[in-house]
Design a protein around this motif. Sequence first.
Motif, PDB file in Angstrom:
ATOM      1  N   LEU A   1       0.819  -1.205   0.000  1.00 20.68           N
ATOM      2  CA  LEU A   1       0.000   0.000   0.000  1.00 20.68           C
ATOM      3  C   LEU A   1       0.861   1.267   0.000  1.00 20.68           C
ATOM      4  CD1 LEU A   1      -2.845  -0.814   2.558  1.00 20.68           C
ATOM      5  CD2 LEU A   1      -2.688  -1.386   0.124  1.00 20.68           C
ATOM      6  N   LYS A   2       0.288   2.318  -0.583  1.00 25.70           N
ATOM      7  CA  LYS A   2       0.869   3.657  -0.515  1.00 25.70           C
ATOM      8  C   LYS A   2      -0.142   4.584   0.163  1.00 25.70           C
ATOM      9  CE  LYS A   2       3.156   5.448  -3.880  1.00 25.70           C
ATOM     10  NZ  LYS A   2       3.535   5.988  -5.206  1.00 25.70           N
ATOM     11  N   ARG A   3       0.310   5.751   0.552  1.00 27.14           N
ATOM     12  CA  ARG A   3      -0.573   6.713   1.192  1.00 27.14           C
ATOM     13  C   ARG A   3      -0.347   8.096   0.591  1.00 27.14           C
ATOM     14  NH1 ARG A   3       2.282   7.750   7.114  1.00 27.14           N
ATOM     15  NH2 ARG A   3       3.947   9.104   6.341  1.00 27.14           N
ATOM     16  N   HIS A   4      -1.371   8.934   0.702  1.00 30.61           N
ATOM     17  CA  HIS A   4      -1.231  10.332   0.298  1.00 30.61           C
ATOM     18  C   HIS A   4      -1.967  11.180   1.325  1.00 30.61           C
ATOM     19  CE1 HIS A   4      -0.714  13.825  -2.292  1.00 30.61           C
ATOM     20  NE2 HIS A   4      -1.964  14.138  -2.024  1.00 30.61           N
ATOM     21  N   VAL A   5      -1.244  12.086   1.966  1.00 29.71           N
ATOM     22  CA  VAL A   5      -1.825  12.926   3.016  1.00 29.71           C
ATOM     23  C   VAL A   5      -2.711  14.001   2.382  1.00 29.71           C
ATOM     24  CG1 VAL A   5      -1.331  14.554   4.873  1.00 29.71           C
ATOM     25  CG2 VAL A   5       0.068  12.489   4.615  1.00 29.71           C
TER      26      VAL A   5
END
Length: 294
Positions: free
Chosen positions: A157-161
């Motif tokens: 998984l990746k995340r983006h704030v």
Amino acid sequence: MELRHFRYFVALAEELHFARAAERLNIAPPTLTVQIQEIERTLSARLFARTKRSVALTPAGEIFLAEARNVLDQYARAESVGRRAGRGEIGRVEIGYVGSAAYAGVLQEQTRRFREAWPDVHLGARECPMGELPGLVADGHIDIGFVRLPMALPRALKRHVLLRDRFCLALPATHGVAGETQPLRAGLLAGEAFIAPEQRAGTYEVARRGRFEPRIVSSPGSLLAVLTQVSLGTGISVIPGVVRDIVQMPNVVFRPIAGEPIPSEVAAIFRTAESAPAVRMLIRQIASSPAMDH
């Protein structure tokens, strides 16, 4: 019978002339003759009455023409749908979120923008326990999750704030320090009963700063349930600051925490190797969205 046979038949039925129909189909007239004969043999029916000077549909041919056109129209629709699905213009995206993401407004903003751009993509959304969301996304049960950081994520998984927030204190209005006008020092909270939200990072940071072990007496789940417990005088809670601007509840006051702000960010999480075109479209929109400060 193949799709080309339907095309050959409809072209001849509309032109009623082998040479013109063959030219329209970009094939030789003898080839068209052979193809029409194959259709008639397959159906065991004469579709055309042919003479040296004219070509006409038989009653069976007229009935078959309506069905053949339906087949070609259905194929064209299916082809269009397939191409649009491949571009991500139609499809379905399943969203999971934690309550504080909805309070913050980032969930609503992202879904509103996406629906305006891609109205034929269905967005499903449901609230999920925060601890379960990374696994649900990684396993494919949810396509995109809206969570509150900090949070450990699987490698897939990746995340983006999307929102930078900070923790604050929620206390019963009758609490001894509820009337303080200055930010509350963590050391004053030693020995308090804590109502823990799903994201406990703020609670543990307050305890670390105050050099005490937090006495957690309840973990009711959603932030609304947490604030209800606070309003009943069960304890105090360290919650995301955005909530104080959204939720007003009797017997609950909010106070800032002294010292450096304790950060709490809302982020979208998604699979690094995403194959679904519609999901990729939403990921691109999210990834291009700058983080807002609250």
